[in-house]
Design an enzyme around this catalytic site. Structure first.
Site, PDB file in Angstrom:
ATOM      1  N   GLY A 174     -83.767  51.500   0.731  1.00 44.89           N
ATOM      2  CA  GLY A 174     -82.978  52.623   1.226  1.00 44.89           C
ATOM      3  C   GLY A 174     -81.513  52.269   1.338  1.00 44.89           C
ATOM      4  O   GLY A 174     -81.076  51.225   0.849  1.00 44.89           O
ATOM      5  N   ASN A 175     -80.748  53.163   1.943  1.00 42.73           N
ATOM      6  CA  ASN A 175     -79.324  52.911   2.153  1.00 42.73           C
ATOM      7  C   ASN A 175     -78.914  53.474   3.504  1.00 42.73           C
ATOM      8  O   ASN A 175     -79.700  54.113   4.188  1.00 42.73           O
ATOM      9  CB  ASN A 175     -78.500  53.511   1.004  1.00 42.73           C
ATOM     10  CG  ASN A 175     -78.650  55.009   0.919  1.00 42.73           C
ATOM     11  OD1 ASN A 175     -78.160  55.743   1.778  1.00 42.73           O
ATOM     12  ND2 ASN A 175     -79.335  55.487  -0.106  1.00 42.73           N
ATOM     13  N   ARG A 176     -77.678  53.236   3.876  1.00 42.45           N
ATOM     14  CA  ARG A 176     -77.232  53.529   5.245  1.00 42.45           C
ATOM     15  C   ARG A 176     -76.615  54.916   5.414  1.00 42.45           C
ATOM     16  O   ARG A 176     -76.036  55.206   6.459  1.00 42.45           O
ATOM     17  CB  ARG A 176     -76.218  52.476   5.699  1.00 42.45           C
ATOM     18  CG  ARG A 176     -76.793  51.075   5.791  1.00 42.45           C
ATOM     19  CD  ARG A 176     -75.743  50.105   6.325  1.00 42.45           C
ATOM     20  NE  ARG A 176     -76.186  48.728   6.204  1.00 42.45           N
ATOM     21  CZ  ARG A 176     -77.007  48.125   7.064  1.00 42.45           C
ATOM     22  NH1 ARG A 176     -77.471  48.793   8.104  1.00 42.45           N
ATOM     23  NH2 ARG A 176     -77.366  46.878   6.880  1.00 42.45           N
TER      24      ARG A 176
END
Ligand code: CTP
Ligand code: CA
Length: 232
Positions: free
Chosen positions: A33-35
């Site tokens: 995932g990413n932030r």
């Protein structure tokens, strides 16, 4: 005028916004995932609805409550986001891709949880490219539909933030590119959250104080100006 954040200049318009960040599964319990928080997309939806638009928010893994009057379509992966955005974009006047879409996903998703000590214990994760939703939108768009991309850029030996952004705008073929300078504000002289809206017609708008609401208002003003230019 168009700069008024609450002017009903999007009345009668349908807009689609993607927000958040995609998650690409590795096994039933894990993902890459990413932030991305989704807050920029939420600000875009709030402002567009306040300015009179019918708004669809394709939301990748965002836990925020739906903005008033906005239809939220939840998605998980880049493939799901692609499918939802292309469906919703079919009759939209503008599509804004503020989501952080994973460039790659695991080549295979394990059907069962990966375990320590198993014979198949991995030491690397093969990846494959995800589809480029923005590029596909540009290819498939109806005449007059505006497509807006986002880019977080830093300067490097090949060029400054704006040089990279202009090149990305040309490469992507979208009408507008919202550029966030993530290199510490050197280029735009601001500590953080600096944004510039670049247009394929050569226009460029610096957003004073890069709050997410200010960026959203500047994007919709750039959009309405160009929808008007097309005589609709
Ligand atoms: N985007 C997309 N589909 C992808 C990747 C990105 O639609 N698979 C969209 C993003 O939502 C954003 C724009 O493309 O609006 C630019 O994303 P960015 O990551 O800056 O572009 P990339 O072409 O992936 O370039 P880079 O190699 O710098 O990550
Ligand atoms: Ca990318």
């Amino acid at each position: 005028g168009g700069a008024d954040a609450l002017a009903p200049d999007l009345a009668g318009r349908r807009v689609v916004i993607s927000a958040g960040g995609t998650r690409e599964p590795l096994d039933p319990v894990r993902y890459l995932g990413n932030r991305s928080s989704g807050k920029q997309g939420w600000a875009l939806a709030r402002v567009a609805a306040a300015r009179g638009a019918a708004v669809v928010l394709v939301a990748a893994n965002v836990e925020l409550p739906a903005p008033f009057g906005v239809r939220v379509v939840p998605v998980g992966t880049a493939e799901e986001l692609r499918s939802a955005v292309l469906t919703e974009a079919a009759d939209a006047d503008a599509v804004v891709m503020s989501a952080a879409v994973a460039d790659f996903r695991p080549a295979a998703v394990a059907a069962t949880k990966m375990k320590k000590g198993a014979a198949s214990e991995p030491n690397s994760i093969p990846l494959v490219r995800n589809p480029d939703v923005l590029a596909e939108l540009v290819t498939k768009r109806a005449p007059g539909q505006l497509v807006v991309g986002f880019a977080a850029e830093t300067g490097d030996d090949d060029g400054d933030v704006l040089a990279h952004a202009r090149a990305k705008l040309a490469r992507k073929g979208c009408d507008l590119l919202v550029v966030n300078d993530v290199s510490g504000g050197q280029v735009f002289g601001r500590p953080e959250n600096a944004a510039v809206v670049l247009a394929s017609d050569g226009g460029s708008t610096e957003v004073p104080r890069g709050t997410k609401d200010a960026v959203a208002a500047a994007i919709w003003t750039a959009v309405t100006t160009r929808l008007g230019d097309r005589g609709e």
